[in-house]
Design a protein around this motif. Sequence first.
Motif, mmCIF file in Angstrom:
data_model
loop_
_atom_site.group_PDB
_atom_site.id
_atom_site.type_symbol
_atom_site.label_atom_id
_atom_site.label_comp_id
_atom_site.label_asym_id
_atom_site.label_seq_id
_atom_site.Cartn_x
_atom_site.Cartn_y
_atom_site.Cartn_z
ATOM 1 N N ALA A 52 0.831 -1.210 0.000
ATOM 2 C CA ALA A 52 0.000 0.000 0.000
ATOM 3 C C ALA A 52 0.862 1.256 0.000
ATOM 4 N N SER A 53 1.907 1.272 0.818
ATOM 5 C CA SER A 53 2.796 2.448 0.850
ATOM 6 C C SER A 53 3.485 2.653 -0.486
ATOM 7 N N GLN A 54 3.953 1.545 -1.080
ATOM 8 C CA GLN A 54 4.606 1.667 -2.380
ATOM 9 C C GLN A 54 3.627 2.153 -3.447
ATOM 10 N N ALA A 55 2.383 1.747 -3.373
ATOM 11 C CA ALA A 55 1.391 2.180 -4.351
ATOM 12 C C ALA A 55 1.108 3.670 -4.217
ATOM 13 N N ILE A 56 1.058 4.177 -2.995
ATOM 14 C CA ILE A 56 0.821 5.614 -2.791
ATOM 15 C C ILE A 56 1.936 6.436 -3.424
ATOM 16 N N VAL A 57 3.187 6.039 -3.186
ATOM 17 C CA VAL A 57 4.337 6.800 -3.697
ATOM 18 C C VAL A 57 4.539 6.554 -5.185
ATOM 19 N N GLY A 58 4.365 5.300 -5.630
ATOM 20 C CA GLY A 58 4.651 4.982 -7.026
ATOM 21 C C GLY A 58 3.546 5.336 -7.995
ATOM 22 N N VAL A 108 -1.629 9.296 -5.114
ATOM 23 C CA VAL A 108 -2.492 9.106 -3.950
ATOM 24 C C VAL A 108 -3.754 8.332 -4.302
ATOM 25 N N TRP A 109 -4.514 8.773 -5.308
ATOM 26 C CA TRP A 109 -5.820 8.165 -5.573
ATOM 27 C C TRP A 109 -5.689 6.752 -6.124
ATOM 28 N N LEU A 159 -7.272 -0.515 -1.256
ATOM 29 C CA LEU A 159 -8.611 -0.999 -0.942
ATOM 30 C C LEU A 159 -8.869 -2.373 -1.574
ATOM 31 N N LEU A 160 -8.457 -2.531 -2.836
ATOM 32 C CA LEU A 160 -8.641 -3.825 -3.495
ATOM 33 C C LEU A 160 -7.852 -4.928 -2.797
ATOM 34 N N LEU A 161 -6.629 -4.627 -2.372
ATOM 35 C CA LEU A 161 -5.830 -5.630 -1.662
ATOM 36 C C LEU A 161 -6.466 -5.996 -0.319
#
Length: 422
Positions: free
Chosen positions: A116-122, A125-126, A133-135
């Motif tokens: 989740a943290s990697q998805a926010i940065v990579g 935000v949205w 949420l899907l994970l």
Amino acid sequence: MKPVEQLVQRWQQMIHYFGSGQRTLMLAAYAMISTALVEFILFHRQLPPERFYVVIVLLSVLLSLNAVWERLQQRWGNAIADRVFFSTSSIIFLAANYIGLDAGWTFLPFLLFVIASQAIVGLGVWRGLGVSLLLYLGWCGVLWLRGVPLIQIVVQAPSIALGLIFVLIFSIVAARLVEQTARAERLAAELQSVNVALAAAREREVELAAAEERVRLAREIHDGLGHHLTALNVQLQAAARLLNRDPERAAQALAICREEAQAALNEVRQSVAVMRNAPVNGRPLPEVIAKLVADFKRVSPLHVQFVVEGEIGELPLTVAMALYRAVQEGLTNAQKHGQGTTVTVRLIGEVGQVRLEVVNDGPPAPPVAETGFGLAGLRERAARLGGTLHAEPLPAGGFRLAMVVPHVQTEEKPYDPHSVGR
């Protein structure tokens, strides 16, 4: 290099390498995945070998995937590499939790926080919130598929959700900080490039001013000193020819030579007096012109007065230099050609422009013929700055040199003698 210096250099290199948000999260991901791998090996040996070793392989693949993420971005581009990374990481996370689910406690669900943290940065935000949420829903689905009682899912899910919310908030703040840092670094780099360009432009401006000053000196020598030296050479040749045949006429030629030599010496003194001030460099223009006028008055019989009207303010270097040279030219011409007794220098601040006038009270004169270099050079200066120069006799007698230039420097224009007012 000393060992301490090598250690400090390595530490600085490591800080620089992990300065971006993605690399910092990679370091955290290594720690989390390694912890999950060690915890699973030590405390879940009771699982069947086909499940135990598959989970170990999946966690090892996830660790390797984090190690090559940056290389994939460099090779495939960020969009494709991020899509492959997060889809593969999500599949590995759900598969590891499905296969490694045990009756006891396991560290595997907490890998959700890393992804989740990697998805926010990579991903931003949205999109990162969407992946998180899907994970989370997928993990709840894994528990349901593995037959975990609904009441246990309801009890366990909120604790993971609270942890996920905390991680997401922290990651969003970190992502914003990374964006702000990158923007600040980009602005700093742009500012540095602009400063370099300004310094180069300033250097070119100073070089141009020096080159124009050399041209002006050449014009002064050609118009003034060159004339006297030419006449002196002619008279010396005449004296040499008449020395034996007509000593009286030779003496007359020598007398003319002395007069021409004295005139040349006076010319040099006057030129030095007018030009010995350094070009304008950070000093107020009225102060510089006042000093120029004071120096000129000490070597000239003319009565010179300097008047400032209006607000002059701070002027660009090229504008101030043009006005300064106009004063020099006006004083020099008044001394050489004006045949008057008084010279008035006016510096007038007007709306959007500055006007300079040098007026002498000599007798009526014919229209000026710009065969010399001085006025032609001033006219070129004024034209390049978007201004005008007028040099003309006054109807009641005397002569006026007037230059008008914009207060703020505009882009210099090529000189066109047909477009400038005479």
